[in-house]
Design an enzyme around this catalytic site. Structure first.
Site, PDB file in Angstrom:
ATOM      1  N   LEU A  43      63.227  42.474  35.049  1.00  0.00           N
ATOM      2  CA  LEU A  43      62.864  43.653  34.275  1.00  0.00           C
ATOM      3  C   LEU A  43      61.460  44.141  34.619  1.00  0.00           C
ATOM      4  CD1 LEU A  43      64.190  42.508  30.777  1.00  0.00           C
ATOM      5  CD2 LEU A  43      65.143  44.367  32.173  1.00  0.00           C
ATOM      6  N   SER A  44      61.209  45.403  34.300  1.00  0.00           N
ATOM      7  CA  SER A  44      59.846  45.924  34.410  1.00  0.00           C
ATOM      8  C   SER A  44      58.932  45.106  33.500  1.00  0.00           C
ATOM      9  CB  SER A  44      59.826  47.398  33.991  1.00  0.00           C
ATOM     10  OG  SER A  44      58.511  47.902  34.034  1.00  0.00           O
ATOM     11  N   GLY A  45      57.796  44.662  34.034  1.00  0.00           N
ATOM     12  CA  GLY A  45      56.873  43.851  33.251  1.00  0.00           C
ATOM     13  C   GLY A  45      57.136  42.370  33.294  1.00  0.00           C
ATOM     14  N   SER A  46      58.113  41.952  34.091  1.00  0.00           N
ATOM     15  CA  SER A  46      58.439  40.516  34.154  1.00  0.00           C
ATOM     16  C   SER A  46      57.506  39.746  35.089  1.00  0.00           C
ATOM     17  CB  SER A  46      59.891  40.321  34.601  1.00  0.00           C
ATOM     18  OG  SER A  46      60.106  40.878  35.896  1.00  0.00           O
ATOM     19  N   GLY A  47      56.697  40.455  35.881  1.00  0.00           N
ATOM     20  CA  GLY A  47      55.734  39.779  36.758  1.00  0.00           C
ATOM     21  C   GLY A  47      56.145  39.722  38.220  1.00  0.00           C
ATOM     22  N   LYS A  48      57.056  40.593  38.623  1.00  0.00           N
ATOM     23  CA  LYS A  48      57.566  40.558  40.005  1.00  0.00           C
ATOM     24  C   LYS A  48      56.459  40.839  41.025  1.00  0.00           C
ATOM     25  CE  LYS A  48      60.450  43.874  39.232  1.00  0.00           C
ATOM     26  NZ  LYS A  48      59.998  44.079  37.835  1.00  0.00           N
ATOM     27  N   SER A  49      55.722  41.912  40.818  1.00  0.00           N
ATOM     28  CA  SER A  49      54.672  42.283  41.780  1.00  0.00           C
ATOM     29  C   SER A  49      53.549  41.252  41.788  1.00  0.00           C
ATOM     30  CB  SER A  49      54.118  43.673  41.447  1.00  0.00           C
ATOM     31  OG  SER A  49      55.116  44.658  41.577  1.00  0.00           O
ATOM     32  N   SER A  82      65.784  46.265  40.904  1.00  0.00           N
ATOM     33  CA  SER A  82      67.139  46.122  41.472  1.00  0.00           C
ATOM     34  C   SER A  82      68.120  45.623  40.416  1.00  0.00           C
ATOM     35  CB  SER A  82      67.130  45.200  42.695  1.00  0.00           C
ATOM     36  OG  SER A  82      66.397  44.024  42.485  1.00  0.00           O
TER      37      SER A  82
END
Length: 294
Positions: free
Chosen positions: A125-131, A198
């Protein structure tokens, strides 16, 4: 200019003929590329011979005639002698195309880099820390002398995918393009880190299918929606809740979590591992599977 060292053959001629003469031992022939567009412009290929010391190996004549679609390789023209080099294909809407191979392959590139090319696909999700994880992972691998490149979802939309919206069909195309670019990076021998929401399983599965078995490593940032919304680093959840953003993943558009991914990084309660700790877990997986050596 390409050089042919004697006692091989120096190639020269016109648009209507290909001739050669054998250079003497110790001579170096230079084959110049033609600038003319037709036979009336005179000889299209010329050669000069310089005398150099030392012996050299025998090379077969290689030349290319500009006229028509005939390619001469080792004195054989496609359409007559030898293998037909024009294997024309149609892929999607692209017609009359031919895959051009290269003598330097993936294994040689990996040997040079002392690593194995792969794609680490970070989803969540957005904000989950992917980047954040992608950057920590890239730094950790860089410190080990490994070459990486990050394909961040937002960054790619600044350029390559700037023509795409967030409609369902455009999101599919966004993932497909990033998957194709990631595949090229992996083929070059790099460790490609793709970091993007994604949200749909079928799109992630399609990207996995682009690569050889084992070279697609899916990392799921398993962080609850309420935690991501509380973080809201870009203020997008607030806008989505206010109805100012439509089709926002997790609010009015679904996120389909992976069912069989390679790595799950899960936040349990209020306790969350640091980005470096999560990166080390991924690096440990890469070491175990042999991706950090050729």
């Amino acid at each position: 200019m390409p050089a042919i060292r004697g006692p091989g053959a120096c190639v020269y001629g016109t648009s209507g003929a290909l001739r050669s003469r054998r250079a003497k031992d110790g001579e170096l022939g230079f084959v110049g590329c033609c600038s003319g567009l037709g036979a009336a412009r005179g000889p299209q290929l010329r050669s000069r011979v310089l005398r150099l010391g030392g012996r050299s190996a025998r090379l077969a004549p290689v030349g290319a005639m500009e006229q028509g679609r005939t390619a001469y390789v080792n004195s054989k023209a496609d359409g007559s002698e030898g293998e037909n080099l024009h294997q024309i294909s149609t892929v999607g809407n692209s017609t009359n195309i031919k895959w051009h191979g290269c003598s330097v392959d993936k294994l040689e590139r990996q040997e040079l880099l002392q690593q194995k090319g792969c794609v680490i696909w970070i989803t969540g999700l957005s904000g989950s820390g992917k980047s954040t994880l992608a950057c920590a992972l890239s730094r950790g691998l860089h410190s080990r002398g490994k070459l990486t490149y990050i394909l961040d979802g937002d960054n790619v939309r600044h350029g390559l995918n700037s023509d795409l919206s967030f409609r369902a069909e455009d999101r599919v195309e966004n993932i497909r393009r990033i998957g194709e670019v990631a595949k090229l990076f992996a083929d070059s021998g790099l460790i490609c880190i793709a970091s993007l929401i994604s949200p749909y399983r079928k799109d992630r599965a399609a990207c996995r299918a682009m690569l050889p078995g084992g070279d697609f490593i899916e990392v799921f940032m398993d962080v609850p929606l309420q935690v991501c919304e509380a973080r809201d680093p870009k203020g997008l959840y607030k806008l989505a809740r206010a109805g100012k953003i439509k089709g926002f993943t997790g609010i009015d558009d679904p996120y389909e979590p992976p069912l069989d991914c390679e790595i799950v990084l899960q936040q349990k309660g209020s306790k969350c591992a640091s980005p470096c700790e999560m990166a080390e877990e991924v690096i440990g997986f890469l070491e175990e599977k042999g991706y950090l050596r050729a």
